[in-house]
Enzyme design. Sequence first.
Site, PDB file in Angstrom:
ATOM      1  N   GLU D  61      42.976  34.559  30.851  1.00 30.19           N
ATOM      2  CA  GLU D  61      42.402  35.433  29.810  1.00 30.19           C
ATOM      3  C   GLU D  61      42.228  34.712  28.494  1.00 30.19           C
ATOM      4  O   GLU D  61      41.200  34.845  27.826  1.00 30.19           O
ATOM      5  CB  GLU D  61      43.273  36.676  29.612  1.00 30.19           C
ATOM      6  CG  GLU D  61      43.212  37.669  30.765  1.00 30.19           C
ATOM      7  CD  GLU D  61      44.031  37.241  31.955  1.00 30.19           C
ATOM      8  OE1 GLU D  61      44.792  36.254  31.863  1.00 30.19           O
ATOM      9  OE2 GLU D  61      43.906  37.891  33.009  1.00 30.19           O
ATOM     10  N   HIS D 130      50.016  48.770  32.396  1.00 23.96           N
ATOM     11  CA  HIS D 130      48.642  48.892  32.889  1.00 23.96           C
ATOM     12  C   HIS D 130      47.905  50.104  32.350  1.00 23.96           C
ATOM     13  O   HIS D 130      46.857  50.475  32.875  1.00 23.96           O
ATOM     14  CB  HIS D 130      48.638  48.945  34.422  1.00 23.96           C
ATOM     15  CG  HIS D 130      48.487  47.598  35.060  1.00 23.96           C
ATOM     16  ND1 HIS D 130      49.052  46.471  34.534  1.00 23.96           N
ATOM     17  CD2 HIS D 130      47.808  47.198  36.167  1.00 23.96           C
ATOM     18  CE1 HIS D 130      48.758  45.434  35.309  1.00 23.96           C
ATOM     19  NE2 HIS D 130      48.006  45.842  36.295  1.00 23.96           N
TER      20      HIS D 130
HETATM   21  C1  LIG Z   1      47.352  38.852  33.224  1.00 22.46           C
HETATM   22  C2  LIG Z   1      46.668  39.634  34.298  1.00 22.46           C
HETATM   23  N1  LIG Z   1      45.352  39.435  34.552  1.00 22.46           N
HETATM   24  C3  LIG Z   1      44.720  40.139  35.520  1.00 22.46           C
HETATM   25  C4  LIG Z   1      45.394  41.061  36.281  1.00 22.46           C
HETATM   26  C5  LIG Z   1      44.680  41.849  37.404  1.00 22.46           C
HETATM   27  N2  LIG Z   1      45.201  41.400  38.689  1.00 22.46           N
HETATM   28  C6  LIG Z   1      46.227  42.025  39.300  1.00 22.46           C
HETATM   29  S1  LIG Z   1      46.691  41.223  40.694  1.00 22.46           S
HETATM   30  C7  LIG Z   1      45.522  40.048  40.530  1.00 22.46           C
HETATM   31  C8  LIG Z   1      45.397  38.939  41.543  1.00 22.46           C
HETATM   32  C9  LIG Z   1      46.499  37.947  41.442  1.00 22.46           C
HETATM   33  O1  LIG Z   1      46.415  37.067  42.534  1.00 22.46           O
HETATM   34  P1  LIG Z   1      47.628  36.170  42.958  1.00 22.46           P
HETATM   35  O2  LIG Z   1      48.309  35.644  41.723  1.00 22.46           O
HETATM   36  O3  LIG Z   1      47.140  35.151  43.916  1.00 22.46           O
HETATM   37  O4  LIG Z   1      48.678  37.145  43.645  1.00 22.46           O
HETATM   38  P2  LIG Z   1      48.392  38.041  44.956  1.00 22.46           P
HETATM   39  O5  LIG Z   1      47.861  39.354  44.489  1.00 22.46           O
HETATM   40  O6  LIG Z   1      47.437  37.300  45.838  1.00 22.46           O
HETATM   41  O7  LIG Z   1      49.730  38.231  45.605  1.00 22.46           O
HETATM   42  C10 LIG Z   1      44.763  40.293  39.376  1.00 22.46           C
HETATM   43  C11 LIG Z   1      43.616  39.477  38.962  1.00 22.46           C
HETATM   44  C12 LIG Z   1      46.762  41.255  35.974  1.00 22.46           C
HETATM   45  N3  LIG Z   1      47.489  42.170  36.645  1.00 22.46           N
HETATM   46  N4  LIG Z   1      47.372  40.523  35.004  1.00 22.46           N
END
Ligand SMILES: Cc1ncc(C[n+]2csc(CCOP(=O)(O)OP(=O)(O)O)c2C)c(N)n1
Lengths: 337, 337, 351, 351
Positions: D61, D130
């Site tokens: 971000e 959130h």
């Molecule tokens: C700082 C932040 N940016 C965006 C999000 C939205 N978001 C929630 S889960 C996710 C994917 C994260 O992927 P990963 O780190 O690979 O973990 P996974 O969900 O695959 O276990 C996103 C983009 C968030 N929760 N926090």
Amino acid sequence: MGNDLEKSEPMTAVNPIPTETMRWMYRQMVLIRETEEAIARLYHEQQMRCPTHLCGGQEAVAVGLCAGLRADDYVFGTYRSHGIYLAKGGDLKQMMAELYGKVTGCARGKGGSMQLVSPEAGLLCASALVGGTIPEAVGAALAIKLRREERVSAAFFGDAATEEGVWHEAMNFASLRKLPVIFMCENNFFAVYTHISHRQAEDNIYKRAASYGMPGVRVDGNKALEVYEAVREAVERARSGGGPSLIEARTYRWREHCGPNCDEELSYRNPDEAKAWMTRCPIQQLDQFLTQQQLMGDSQRAAVRREVLSEIEAAVTFAKSSPFPDASELMQGVYAP
Amino acid sequence: MGNDLEKSEPMTAVNPIPTETMRWMYRQMVLIRETEEAIARLYHEQQMRCPTHLCGGQEAVAVGLCAGLRADDYVFGTYRSHGIYLAKGGDLKQMMAELYGKVTGCARGKGGSMQLVSPEAGLLCASALVGGTIPEAVGAALAIKLRREERVSAAFFGDAATEEGVWHEAMNFASLRKLPVIFMCENNFFAVYTHISHRQAEDNIYKRAASYGMPGVRVDGNKALEVYEAVREAVERARSGGGPSLIEARTYRWREHCGPNCDEELSYRNPDEAKAWMTRCPIQQLDQFLTQQQLMGDSQRAAVRREVLSEIEAAVTFAKSSPFPDASELMQGVYAP
Amino acid sequence: MNRNITYYQALNEAIRQMMETDSRVFLFGEGVPDPKAIFGSTAGLQERFGPERVFDMPLSEAGMTGVAVGAALAGMRPVMTHQRIDFTLLAMDQIVNHAAKRCYTSGGRQAVPLTIRSIIGRGWGQGSQHSQSLHAMYAHVPGLKVVMPVTPYDAKGLLIASVEDNNPVMFIEHRWLYGVTGHVPEEIYRVPLGQANIFREGSDLTIVAVSYMTLEAFRAAETLAKFGINAEVVDVRTLRPLDETTILESVRKTGRLMVADTGWGTVGFSAEIVARVAEKLHGQLKSAPIRIGLPDCPTPTTPALADLYYPRAVHIAAAARAMLGLAAEELPETPTPVQLDVPDKSFTGPF
Amino acid sequence: MNRNITYYQALNEAIRQMMETDSRVFLFGEGVPDPKAIFGSTAGLQERFGPERVFDMPLSEAGMTGVAVGAALAGMRPVMTHQRIDFTLLAMDQIVNHAAKRCYTSGGRQAVPLTIRSIIGRGWGQGSQHSQSLHAMYAHVPGLKVVMPVTPYDAKGLLIASVEDNNPVMFIEHRWLYGVTGHVPEEIYRVPLGQANIFREGSDLTIVAVSYMTLEAFRAAETLAKFGINAEVVDVRTLRPLDETTILESVRKTGRLMVADTGWGTVGFSAEIVARVAEKLHGQLKSAPIRIGLPDCPTPTTPALADLYYPRAVHIAAAARAMLGLAAEELPETPTPVQLDVPDKSFTGPF
Ligand SMILES: Cc1ncc(C[n+]2csc(CCOP(=O)(O)OP(=O)(O)O)c2C)c(N)n1
Ligand SMILES: Cc1ncc(C[n+]2csc(CCOP(=O)(O)OP(=O)(O)O)c2C)c(N)n1
Ligand SMILES: [Mg+2]
Ligand SMILES: [Mg+2]
């Protein structure tokens, strides 16, 4: 994808894994899998009214990690922490109650699925913010070092979390101060619907440890024993003052990013790839191994299932029958006394 | 420290550096050095009333970079940007006036020394926040690519800036999108009073490029020609669609972090180390080289000095005699029309 | 015995005494062990407690704040310093999304005993990125506490109370206060969070002041006294939790409200004070409330404009006269002769 | 021809038309090209404009906001999206220290034409990390513009105006508005930034509302009408620059002020509205102003507490009755039967 793995054979003759540990891993994986399945079934009743990220298919990472940790070690998770919560020894009843928003939940219903917590089991924080708990795990490791304790601290995070600046900052500081922390990256290749190749210049997470003078390894995240061995090595290093380690465990999420369903119909993932991963189910793989080695028989397998299912049923009943927090709790607990 | 440099010889027979370029580099370095010295002398009059970070001793990095850039290329700097501002072709009068807080300044007196800007010369932003402009340089490179232009964009930053998360995020995205950007790290080993060994796990900045699948080189930041050659290579790569590069140029700050004085008395830096660096003065080194190669004689050397000094004198006079912004300007320019 | 020491010495003493009495307390941040020692406030502490408990940090505001949060969750009581509050913006996710939420979102089972020191200021062309006064952003967030001490006495007492508090505290200092002197007991004492201080008693109007503006308000009050106007100056001290009672009592008494803030007015802390009074003391104000703060623009570096940017005693006094319906009058500018972008040596207390 | 489309379709159309008419406009952010397409608001855009101009981003971000700022400085007009405003806290340094400062600190020589979309919301156990409504933090900062559209018409017109604006605009949407329908012209049109909208005319009290709360206020007004109370609902639409004139005119007319905000009250946007009225309309309020917003605590996930956390029409109506000195009375809860943590299908317009 086995070919792009550092090592593919889990067992070393040198330092065998205790049978009890392997049995424990099997049981915990079944517990996690069946819990997630139960949630997936029950979620449609709409009584669990919070965003819920299931970890079905990825059980070996959380379990392999926690198999190498002591009860008094710390872990930090993400919004996808049912697995790590249970693997670390978090109370299932309290977790279920939390998902149902009940006052008996691990956070009195105020945290929900995304912010599970279990201070007594050592899960100090799970965050809905990607990457948020990585530096916190390093901070807990700093506390350990300042108090001259033998504990270690583990950060559990996804592949996309390594894109966040705090990951870089946490890696650097952990190595700079030689802190007893394990960076456990659960690489399931996706951030929601976006493949790692659209987010990262190189698919080389474990190699980036070199930038920080830190050992980094890649393991098959669907092989609990392989994960465990990498963790055991990292933990020994940490406890003996050798500093932090990075482990990239490659695995795959079976269901949708958030919610109880499968989502092949969205076709953001290659179905063959998905099938290949599912045939490499972490539970079946350990099952086969234990069976071959005659460390587990049908009766034991059945017993594990029976116990686990009744535990889950009891937890669901507990959750459903527990009361909601009283209205007076709304403004309580904003500040610690 | 020569020994921990990738390459120590500046010249390659293959692709010689144009004499004009070398002469230009010499002149620009003298201009920057003498400007900083003039500021150091005048600062005590307390008419330049803003935090001022001088770059004396580090001239070869800014000049070596800009020698490889075109007038229409972009650069982004830091609070220590007198050098990059002048090297990129920023107007000296406007810079001096800015330091004096005059309306004729490059930012009408509203930005000061830490936020020099020269859109016409391509310096799009200099920030008082460490690391702040690194992703911005990547953004300008994205603009270049979207517009299918031939330009490149360069981020100019210090060693400590690589500790900031945005550096990691910017490196990843630049490489992911193969953007025409040059990451020019001016490693002077210190963040204010803190040595890099107290901030970074490894002294390996250029090697970290590998994490992002990006070429990275380390050069002697006191050798303008060596810096220039690395830049020329990086720029060619960028213009031909080869993507970003990281250059770590090792150099040394002669004066205090912020302000006009020297600060040996604080003894946070090893005096021998300091002396060693000062004897390796970037200007003297190029001077010697040009003299040896008979590309510069006493008369030319003298001429450069003369011109430069009168330029500076004119700029100071201009700055001192310029008016302050009118009171009505306080609330002007908060929003663009 | 009446010991007068400076603000920075008071802070230094508070940290030293906390580290001596509680092994869970540790101190870190950019410049903590360096020769300038955060305006002297951390001088000698690394020598005293060693590089493990007192240390510098990489340029990683977000990550290092996360480190502090994690250490706090693991039972430590970190004290972190930022040389400017502008830098805390890099750590907003850890401060607002994490530290401020942990206690509530763990059902009250966890605490984050964390003190984050940061510095606001004015003067010497610091400019738009190095002189913001962003306390309003933090005062908006439940789960955080926000403290802004003015006197050396409060600096020590509030810092000790903050370090002993089990919640994340934004402890915000002002560059121009480090040289201010005042009486400070040697022993450990606390100034409770959440209590405002009647800095100067008065009956004609209430000036609710924040941080350094308390001194400008005090100076204005002294000027006003010459005109027979008796202003009460309330030093907020803690912005969150806010001591509404003391403020409302004062306004109830004087019937007039002015707020003097170091920050921007719009959607700022001064708006909250005016709003509270409007809600709780409806119809009791004899005249319209006035907010004195920064004009709605970034900080210009040139002294020519910065001098117009920062409100001073004269502006407060003039506004007070207007509020009381007195004719505008040329008020004496203090200090004179004026060099407005450096602290006024003639006005350093004891307070 | 009267075409009714949804809020998300209006946003989608605005972006598409901006990208068609101006090659400098590009769109990126987490989830922009994915199947959910930011509640449909970015659906089809990557197919239409290609992966160079419409793309997803790494989880970065801060860095990606810096990328947007740099692209804007280089002459582009980026539109960035954040799936939740909570995530923008990671980018505060770029937004507040950089984007907001560039124009002023370059002496007006530079501009940052950047639109940052983000989403606030309520419901379904989003919880403390959130579902924050952090617009007040941005409305505090000179150099930024802050826009919060409620109707599909405004969503399109304000987004076009934001993309065409030469300044950084925080464009804040609400999850519960995406399904709302309303009249939206097909052609390109602008709703000027800085103009509030009289959402419903009335004479007895003024309800100044922010984002989704405008609909709850409207619904409350309809209820109040049944009691012969005629409430005027002012949709702020742009928080910065603020349309003080429209708000003050309305309050001058009704003599009563209530503010209904999606965020926290303390040091929040609602405080600014109350403060302005207190300053500019001193003595003209017939009763104390009332702020309706979130209680001063983080968001609990359990519906049992979340239902008490989010103010709704009934609360606004009850407060209005109290303000008018009418006896408390059991007001009909709409919708009934109640499932309060999901949007009310029966209340999606057209608006
Ligand atoms: C700082 C932040 N940016 C965006 C999000 C939205 N978001 C929630 S889960 C996710 C994917 C994260 O992927 P990963 O780190 O690979 O973990 P996974 O969900 O695959 O276990 C996103 C983009 C968030 N929760 N926090
Ligand atoms: C985000 C941020 N953190 C801290 C500071 C305070 N600060 C100003 S310059 C500086 C040192 C930076 O060192 P480096 O990046 O190596 O650049 P150099 O000053 O050596 O040229 C620090 C810590 C700042 N300006 N911005
Ligand atoms: Mg993933
Ligand atoms: Mg440096």
